[in-house]
Design a protein around this motif. Sequence first.
Motif, PDB file in Angstrom:
ATOM      1  N   GLU A 103      -1.564  13.660  14.519  1.00 49.00           N
ATOM      2  CA  GLU A 103      -2.986  13.479  14.787  1.00 49.00           C
ATOM      3  C   GLU A 103      -3.202  13.099  16.249  1.00 49.00           C
ATOM      4  O   GLU A 103      -2.396  12.374  16.839  1.00 49.00           O
ATOM      5  CB  GLU A 103      -3.559  12.363  13.899  1.00 49.00           C
ATOM      6  N   PRO A 104      -4.318  13.557  16.845  1.00 47.61           N
ATOM      7  CA  PRO A 104      -4.604  13.167  18.227  1.00 47.61           C
ATOM      8  C   PRO A 104      -4.871  11.673  18.366  1.00 47.61           C
ATOM      9  O   PRO A 104      -4.614  11.083  19.409  1.00 47.61           O
ATOM     10  CB  PRO A 104      -5.847  13.999  18.577  1.00 47.61           C
ATOM     11  N   HIS A 105      -5.398  11.057  17.313  1.00 43.79           N
ATOM     12  CA  HIS A 105      -5.614   9.610  17.319  1.00 43.79           C
ATOM     13  C   HIS A 105      -5.844   9.154  15.881  1.00 43.79           C
ATOM     14  O   HIS A 105      -6.099   9.970  14.995  1.00 43.79           O
ATOM     15  CB  HIS A 105      -6.811   9.224  18.194  1.00 43.79           C
ATOM     16  N   LEU A 106      -5.740   7.852  15.665  1.00 42.99           N
ATOM     17  CA  LEU A 106      -5.994   7.303  14.337  1.00 42.99           C
ATOM     18  C   LEU A 106      -7.495   7.322  14.083  1.00 42.99           C
ATOM     19  O   LEU A 106      -8.271   6.715  14.818  1.00 42.99           O
ATOM     20  CB  LEU A 106      -5.447   5.877  14.237  1.00 42.99           C
ATOM     21  N   ARG A 107      -7.922   8.023  13.040  1.00 41.88           N
ATOM     22  CA  ARG A 107      -9.342   8.249  12.813  1.00 41.88           C
ATOM     23  C   ARG A 107     -10.039   7.057  12.158  1.00 41.88           C
ATOM     24  O   ARG A 107     -11.240   6.865  12.339  1.00 41.88           O
ATOM     25  CB  ARG A 107      -9.550   9.487  11.931  1.00 41.88           C
ATOM     26  N   SER A 108      -9.314   6.284  11.364  1.00 39.27           N
ATOM     27  CA  SER A 108      -9.974   5.211  10.621  1.00 39.27           C
ATOM     28  C   SER A 108      -8.960   4.175  10.166  1.00 39.27           C
ATOM     29  O   SER A 108      -7.752   4.416  10.163  1.00 39.27           O
ATOM     30  CB  SER A 108     -10.687   5.785   9.395  1.00 39.27           C
ATOM     31  N   THR A 109      -9.495   3.021   9.752  1.00 37.32           N
ATOM     32  CA  THR A 109      -8.635   1.980   9.190  1.00 37.32           C
ATOM     33  C   THR A 109      -7.999   2.460   7.891  1.00 37.32           C
ATOM     34  O   THR A 109      -6.835   2.154   7.613  1.00 37.32           O
ATOM     35  CB  THR A 109      -9.446   0.696   8.944  1.00 37.32           C
ATOM     36  N   ASP A 110      -8.753   3.220   7.095  1.00 34.96           N
ATOM     37  CA  ASP A 110      -8.212   3.726   5.827  1.00 34.96           C
ATOM     38  C   ASP A 110      -7.014   4.639   6.067  1.00 34.96           C
ATOM     39  O   ASP A 110      -6.025   4.587   5.325  1.00 34.96           O
ATOM     40  CB  ASP A 110      -9.295   4.490   5.053  1.00 34.96           C
ATOM     41  N   MET A 111      -7.097   5.475   7.080  1.00 32.95           N
ATOM     42  CA  MET A 111      -5.980   6.360   7.419  1.00 32.95           C
ATOM     43  C   MET A 111      -4.765   5.543   7.835  1.00 32.95           C
ATOM     44  O   MET A 111      -3.631   5.821   7.427  1.00 32.95           O
ATOM     45  CB  MET A 111      -6.389   7.303   8.554  1.00 32.95           C
ATOM     46  N   THR A 112      -5.006   4.504   8.623  1.00 33.52           N
ATOM     47  CA  THR A 112      -3.919   3.628   9.070  1.00 33.52           C
ATOM     48  C   THR A 112      -3.289   2.906   7.890  1.00 33.52           C
ATOM     49  O   THR A 112      -2.066   2.790   7.787  1.00 33.52           O
ATOM     50  CB  THR A 112      -4.442   2.608  10.097  1.00 33.52           C
ATOM     51  N   LYS A 113      -4.127   2.406   6.976  1.00 33.18           N
ATOM     52  CA  LYS A 113      -3.624   1.721   5.787  1.00 33.18           C
ATOM     53  C   LYS A 113      -2.749   2.646   4.944  1.00 33.18           C
ATOM     54  O   LYS A 113      -1.660   2.260   4.490  1.00 33.18           O
ATOM     55  CB  LYS A 113      -4.794   1.223   4.925  1.00 33.18           C
ATOM     56  N   THR A 114      -3.234   3.867   4.716  1.00 33.37           N
ATOM     57  CA  THR A 114      -2.489   4.829   3.903  1.00 33.37           C
ATOM     58  C   THR A 114      -1.126   5.108   4.523  1.00 33.37           C
ATOM     59  O   THR A 114      -0.103   5.149   3.831  1.00 33.37           O
ATOM     60  CB  THR A 114      -3.277   6.144   3.759  1.00 33.37           C
ATOM     61  N   PHE A 115      -1.117   5.286   5.835  1.00 36.90           N
ATOM     62  CA  PHE A 115       0.141   5.542   6.535  1.00 36.90           C
ATOM     63  C   PHE A 115       1.098   4.369   6.396  1.00 36.90           C
ATOM     64  O   PHE A 115       2.270   4.541   6.017  1.00 36.90           O
ATOM     65  CB  PHE A 115      -0.138   5.826   8.008  1.00 36.90           C
ATOM     66  N   LEU A 116       0.627   3.171   6.681  1.00 40.02           N
ATOM     67  CA  LEU A 116       1.505   2.000   6.659  1.00 40.02           C
ATOM     68  C   LEU A 116       1.977   1.682   5.239  1.00 40.02           C
ATOM     69  O   LEU A 116       3.123   1.278   5.037  1.00 40.02           O
ATOM     70  CB  LEU A 116       0.796   0.806   7.285  1.00 40.02           C
ATOM     71  N   GLN A 117       1.098   1.889   4.257  1.00 36.16           N
ATOM     72  CA  GLN A 117       1.509   1.670   2.876  1.00 36.16           C
ATOM     73  C   GLN A 117       2.598   2.648   2.471  1.00 36.16           C
ATOM     74  O   GLN A 117       3.560   2.290   1.783  1.00 36.16           O
ATOM     75  CB  GLN A 117       0.310   1.790   1.942  1.00 36.16           C
ATOM     76  N   SER A 118       2.478   3.890   2.934  1.00 33.89           N
ATOM     77  CA  SER A 118       3.500   4.886   2.610  1.00 33.89           C
ATOM     78  C   SER A 118       4.848   4.524   3.230  1.00 33.89           C
ATOM     79  O   SER A 118       5.900   4.854   2.684  1.00 33.89           O
ATOM     80  CB  SER A 118       3.069   6.277   3.104  1.00 33.89           C
ATOM     81  N   GLN A 119       4.823   3.826   4.371  1.00 37.32           N
ATOM     82  CA  GLN A 119       6.061   3.468   5.051  1.00 37.32           C
ATOM     83  C   GLN A 119       6.716   2.202   4.482  1.00 37.32           C
ATOM     84  O   GLN A 119       7.922   2.019   4.599  1.00 37.32           O
ATOM     85  CB  GLN A 119       5.801   3.258   6.558  1.00 37.32           C
ATOM     86  N   LEU A 120       5.903   1.343   3.866  1.00 41.57           N
ATOM     87  CA  LEU A 120       6.427   0.043   3.426  1.00 41.57           C
ATOM     88  C   LEU A 120       6.538  -0.112   1.911  1.00 41.57           C
ATOM     89  O   LEU A 120       7.166  -1.055   1.431  1.00 41.57           O
ATOM     90  CB  LEU A 120       5.551  -1.085   3.995  1.00 41.57           C
ATOM     91  N   ASP A 121       5.924   0.781   1.158  1.00 42.17           N
ATOM     92  CA  ASP A 121       6.027   0.714  -0.298  1.00 42.17           C
ATOM     93  C   ASP A 121       7.485   0.781  -0.747  1.00 42.17           C
ATOM     94  O   ASP A 121       8.264   1.583  -0.245  1.00 42.17           O
ATOM     95  CB  ASP A 121       5.268   1.886  -0.944  1.00 42.17           C
TER      96      ASP A 121
END
Length: 227
Positions: A103-121
Motif C-alpha cells: 500500500e502507498p500508505h496506511l489508510r485507516s486505524t482499522d487497516m493497521t489493526k487488522t495487519f498487526l493482529q494478523s502478525q501477532l495472533d
Amino acid sequence: MEAPVNKKTFPKGGPREKVLKHGVAALTDEELLALFLRIGRPGIPVIELARELLTHFGSLYWLLSADFKQFNAVRGIGVATFTQFSAIAELARRYYYAQVMSEPHLRSTDMTKTFLQSQLDGEEREVFIVVFLNNQHQIIKSLRMFAGTLSHVEVHPREIVREAIKINAAAVILSHNHPSGLAEPSEADKAITERIIKSCNFMEIRVLDHIVVGRGECVSFAERGWI
C-alpha cells in the motif's frame, strides 16, 4: 482455452459450484471450511464435520488459533488437518503483511489493526512490533524488535529511536500482544508508551499509535485519546 467444469467434481448446490457462480465470499463458514477439509468421516459428510468443528471451537478464529493438543482432542482430526490449518493461518499472516507493504500508505486505524493482529495472533509470548513510516506515512518496514515471556516484554526506547534514525523514519506505530487474550492496556503498557514518546520526541520522530492485540480484539491508544 479453459477446460469445461466436471459436474461430478462440482456437485449441484455444493460449495465449489457456489464459488463458481457467486464467488468465494458467498460461502458460509461451514462451506468454506468444508472446501479445505475435502472429506468427512465415515458416516459423516464433510459439511457436517465442518459444522462440528466450528461448534467445538466456537469460530473460525479459534479453530485456526488452536494448538495441536486442542486439535487432537477432536475425534478423527489428526496431524495432516492440523498442519494444513496451521498453514492457512500462516498464509493469512503473510497475505496481510504483503498487502500492507504494497500500500502507498496506511489508510485507516482499522487497516493497521487488522495487519498487526494478523502478525501477532497465536503468539505464546509477548512480542513488541514497531512499524516505521516516512513523512507521507508510507511503511518503510515492520520489525519485531523485542520478545519476552507470557506476561512481560522488555522494551528499550533507545533501540527504537536508533533504528528509526538508521532508516530515516519520521514516525512509528507501536504494537504488542497480550497472550492472555485480553487487549486492555496495563499501567506498564501506558508507562512504556510514554517513555518511547519522550525518546522519539527528542529526535522529532512521531509516535502515531500503540495498538495492543488480544484474542480477536485490539485496543488503540490513539482512539482512546492517549496519544
